[in-house]
Design an enzyme around this catalytic site. Structure first.
Site, short mmCIF file in Angstrom:
data_model
loop_
_atom_site.label_atom_id
_atom_site.label_comp_id
_atom_site.label_asym_id
_atom_site.label_seq_id
_atom_site.Cartn_x
_atom_site.Cartn_y
_atom_site.Cartn_z
N HIS A 142 -0.22 5.35 8.00
CA HIS A 142 -1.38 4.51 7.71
C HIS A 142 -1.44 3.42 8.77
CE1 HIS A 142 -4.33 1.97 5.89
NE2 HIS A 142 -3.47 0.96 5.79
N HIS A 176 -4.26 0.59 11.26
CA HIS A 176 -5.53 -0.11 11.43
C HIS A 176 -5.95 -0.03 12.90
CE1 HIS A 176 -3.38 -2.73 8.21
NE2 HIS A 176 -3.96 -1.69 7.63
N HIS A 212 -11.21 -0.83 7.04
CA HIS A 212 -9.77 -0.99 6.85
C HIS A 212 -8.95 -0.28 7.93
CE1 HIS A 212 -6.24 -0.80 3.70
NE2 HIS A 212 -5.80 -0.98 4.92
N GLU A 219 0.80 -1.22 0.00
CA GLU A 219 0.00 0.00 0.00
C GLU A 219 0.84 1.28 0.00
OE1 GLU A 219 -4.25 -0.53 1.67
OE2 GLU A 219 -2.86 -1.03 3.30
#
Length: 244
Positions: A105, A107, A177, A86
């Site tokens: 980024h 989760h 996500h 990603e």
């Protein structure tokens, strides 16, 4: 013998490299990332590329694991190790937002529900979450990838779609996500925002159980965010020590 740095990374200021390594460890120590998630910085001397770890667990990252990637997702080095799938999240945001110098980024679990429940927006419930502004937008991957994707932002098209929903905001949620936050000052600011997005989500969930929360006004949020940016090293230095 200390492993050599990739050439592009070696040309970056040592303090930027060290902060990026520390950012990986801090985010793990505070439960924002686990074996997954990633953080990057725009290359200070090569704005068409960014520095990020090779594909590995953030807690294990060292300076020798860092690599340079172009904004289109291609590694700069011909002999580069496997990058994160990603990485297109980072490249697309840096391309769309010249003001952004760092991206996280993750989760983080308390944030995810706010991306899947209609009508419930992640909003600043305390001064520490002022950077959330008037609320976090949500990226719906189905709008670009259709109903049968693996939910990963694994190509430039999806990265561009995500960056479009992020717009001028400091954070974008990703339905089912996680989330992506940005820093416009440095990677320390991006880490702070990732940590307090998770904390704000926990507090907001608790407040919603009690009744209707009173959120910060846009003016309060802006003022609080500005004040917190001026104090970011207080938290960073503590977190760095805790992360070892």
């Amino acid at each position: 013998m200390t492993p050599a740095l990739e050439s592009g990374v070696a040309h970056a200021a040592p303090e930027i490299v060290q902060d990026l390594v520390d950012a990986n460890h801090i985010l793990y120590r505070l439960g924002v990332v686990d074996g997954f998630g990633h953080v990057s910085v725009r290359h200070p001397d090569q704005p068409g590329s960014f520095i990020i770890s090779r594909s590995m667990a953030p807690a294990l990252v060292t300076a020798s694991d860092l690599m340079c990637i172009r904004l289109d997702g291609r590694p700069v080095s011909e002999n580069a190790p496997a990058p994160y799938l990603e990485r297109f999240i980072h490249g697309a945001i840096y391309r769309a937002r010249p003001d952004v110098v760092a991206v996280v980024h993750s989760h983080s679990p308390a944030v995810i529900p706010f991306g899947v429940v209609a009508g419930v927006t992640l909003r600043p419930i305390s001064h520490m979450g002022g950077f959330l502004g008037e609320g976090a937008p949500v990226f719906e991957i189905r709008d670009t990838a259709g109903p049968n994707s693996d939910m990963l932002v694994r190509n430039p098209e999806l990265g561009t779609a995500l960056a479009r929903i992020l717009g001028p905001h400091n954070i974008v949620l990703m339905r089912g996500h996680g989330s992506t936050v940005v820093g416009t000052l440095n990677v320390r600011q991006a880490v702070y925002r990732a940590v307090y997005a998770e904390m704000n989500a926990r507090l907001q969930s608790e407040a919603l159980r009690l009744g209707t929360p009173v959120y910060l006004t846009p003016g309060e949020a802006e003022g609080a965010a500005r004040a917190n940016d001026n104090q970011q090293d207080r938290a960073w230095n503590l977190w760095k020590r805790e992360a070892g």
